[in-house]
Design an enzyme around this catalytic site. Structure first.
Site, PDB file in Angstrom:
ATOM      1  CG  ASP A 164      -0.077  -2.794  78.091  1.00  0.00           C
ATOM      2  OD1 ASP A 164      -0.303  -2.654  79.307  1.00  0.00           O
ATOM      3  OD2 ASP A 164      -0.730  -3.558  77.369  1.00  0.00           O
ATOM      4  CG  ASP A 217      -6.971   2.193  88.382  1.00  0.00           C
ATOM      5  OD1 ASP A 217      -7.391   3.294  88.745  1.00  0.00           O
ATOM      6  OD2 ASP A 217      -7.467   1.586  87.414  1.00  0.00           O
ATOM      7  NE  ARG A 221       3.751  -4.565  77.870  1.00  0.00           N
ATOM      8  CZ  ARG A 221       2.879  -4.645  78.873  1.00  0.00           C
ATOM      9  NH1 ARG A 221       3.034  -3.909  79.946  1.00  0.00           N
ATOM     10  NH2 ARG A 221       1.852  -5.449  78.801  1.00  0.00           N
ATOM     11  CE  LYS A 275       3.265  -9.539  78.676  1.00  0.00           C
ATOM     12  NZ  LYS A 275       2.959  -9.326  77.259  1.00  0.00           N
ATOM     13  N   GLY A 276       3.861  -4.735  83.569  1.00  0.00           N
ATOM     14  CA  GLY A 276       4.006  -3.279  83.623  1.00  0.00           C
ATOM     15  C   GLY A 276       5.180  -2.759  84.418  1.00  0.00           C
ATOM     16  CG  ASP A 311       2.236  -1.110  86.454  1.00  0.00           C
ATOM     17  OD1 ASP A 311       1.560  -1.417  87.454  1.00  0.00           O
ATOM     18  OD2 ASP A 311       1.948  -1.497  85.303  1.00  0.00           O
TER      19      ASP A 311
HETATM   20  P1  5GP Z   1      -5.919  -2.051  90.187  1.00  0.00           P
HETATM   21  O1  5GP Z   1      -6.103  -3.468  90.625  1.00  0.00           O
HETATM   22  O2  5GP Z   1      -5.242  -1.182  91.205  1.00  0.00           O
HETATM   23  O3  5GP Z   1      -7.225  -1.441  89.715  1.00  0.00           O
HETATM   24  O4  5GP Z   1      -5.089  -2.096  88.851  1.00  0.00           O
HETATM   25  C1  5GP Z   1      -3.750  -2.238  88.808  1.00  0.00           C
HETATM   26  C2  5GP Z   1      -3.308  -2.620  87.412  1.00  0.00           C
HETATM   27  O5  5GP Z   1      -4.165  -2.059  86.411  1.00  0.00           O
HETATM   28  C3  5GP Z   1      -1.938  -2.071  87.138  1.00  0.00           C
HETATM   29  O6  5GP Z   1      -0.946  -2.961  87.526  1.00  0.00           O
HETATM   30  C4  5GP Z   1      -1.985  -1.894  85.629  1.00  0.00           C
HETATM   31  O7  5GP Z   1      -1.650  -3.108  85.007  1.00  0.00           O
HETATM   32  C5  5GP Z   1      -3.426  -1.590  85.313  1.00  0.00           C
HETATM   33  N1  5GP Z   1      -3.650  -0.141  85.162  1.00  0.00           N
HETATM   34  C6  5GP Z   1      -4.349   0.678  85.984  1.00  0.00           C
HETATM   35  N2  5GP Z   1      -4.341   1.936  85.532  1.00  0.00           N
HETATM   36  C7  5GP Z   1      -3.616   1.936  84.392  1.00  0.00           C
HETATM   37  C8  5GP Z   1      -3.227   2.964  83.465  1.00  0.00           C
HETATM   38  O8  5GP Z   1      -3.543   4.155  83.571  1.00  0.00           O
HETATM   39  N3  5GP Z   1      -2.465   2.550  82.414  1.00  0.00           N
HETATM   40  C9  5GP Z   1      -2.088   1.251  82.228  1.00  0.00           C
HETATM   41  N4  5GP Z   1      -1.340   0.975  81.157  1.00  0.00           N
HETATM   42  N5  5GP Z   1      -2.420   0.267  83.091  1.00  0.00           N
HETATM   43  C10 5GP Z   1      -3.187   0.605  84.148  1.00  0.00           C
END
Ligand code: 5GP
Length: 189
Positions: free
Chosen positions: A168, A112, A174, A52-53, A109
């Site tokens: 969120d 990470d 959000r 949803k982000g 969004d």
């Molecule tokens: P990745 O697969 O790159 O580790 O994670 C991506 C997802 O993790 C993003 O789409 C998001 O939903 C969540 N995420 C990663 N870091 C953050 C953060 O600092 N805040 C929030 N709210 N979500 C995060």
């Protein structure tokens, strides 16, 4: 309104440390939209928002992108109530349209570890997309585990958990018009 409790502002919650103001975000998103419109001139890209982000970022980005385009959504399993990725990636809601031969622009969004995006980009290539590019509002580059090319990046941020503008913490925040770091994640109110 029957509550007798004193009004408490969610937007100026003392547990939030503002990182990017609404004005900073709008200015950057406008630039990104203009760049996308230039790069895709004459094409009809399909923007795939990751739920949803990314929903607020996507809604502002399309209004800054003067182009004939389509919008679809996907949902990928995410953190839930936790603050760290489990490393497990799963499609929760898939696209409603085929992508073969299409120019896809994923709208996310935050990147990470990169696990979600490397999986998603691979999956869209496998389905025969002509091109797959990525627009991400935030890049938490220090935590990368998989290499992911971000074609359109809003801001690079340090390794901190951020909320607001669609992002969120356990479904809260959000609706903040700005992006903030949570100071103490153990505080629930
Ligand atoms: P990745 O697969 O790159 O580790 O994670 C991506 C997802 O993790 C993003 O789409 C998001 O939903 C969540 N995420 C990663 N870091 C953050 C953060 O600092 N805040 C929030 N709210 N979500 C995060």
């Amino acid at each position: 309104m029957s509550s007798s409790a004193a009004a408490v502002s969610e937007f100026s919650n003392p547990n939030l440390e503002p990182l990017f103001s609404s004005e900073q975000i709008q200015a950057r998103v406008s630039e990104m939209g203009a760049e996308i419109a230039r790069d895709y001139a004459g094409q009809r890209p399909l923007l795939v928002g990751v739920l949803k982000g990314a929903y607020i970022f996507l809604s502002d980005l399309v209004r800054a992108t003067d182009l004939r385009l389509g919008v679809e959504f996907m949902a990928i399993s995410s953190y839930g109530a936790a603050m760290r990725s489990s490393g497990e990636v799963r499609i929760v809601k898939d696209l409603d349209v085929p992508v073969d031969g299409r120019d896809i622009l994923i709208v996310e969004d935050i990147v990470d570890t990169g696990l979600t995006l490397s999986f998603l980009i691979g999956s869209l290539h496998q389905r025969g997309a002509r091109t797959v590019r990525l627009a991400a509002l935030l890049d938490k580059f220090e935590r990368r585990e998989r290499e992911v090319r971000i074609d359109y990046c809003g801001f690079q941020i340090p390794d901190a958990f951020v909320v607001g503008y669609g992002l969120d913490f356990d479904e809260r925040y959000r609706n903040l018009p700005y992006i903030a770091v949570i100071k103490d994640p153990s505080l629930k109110d």
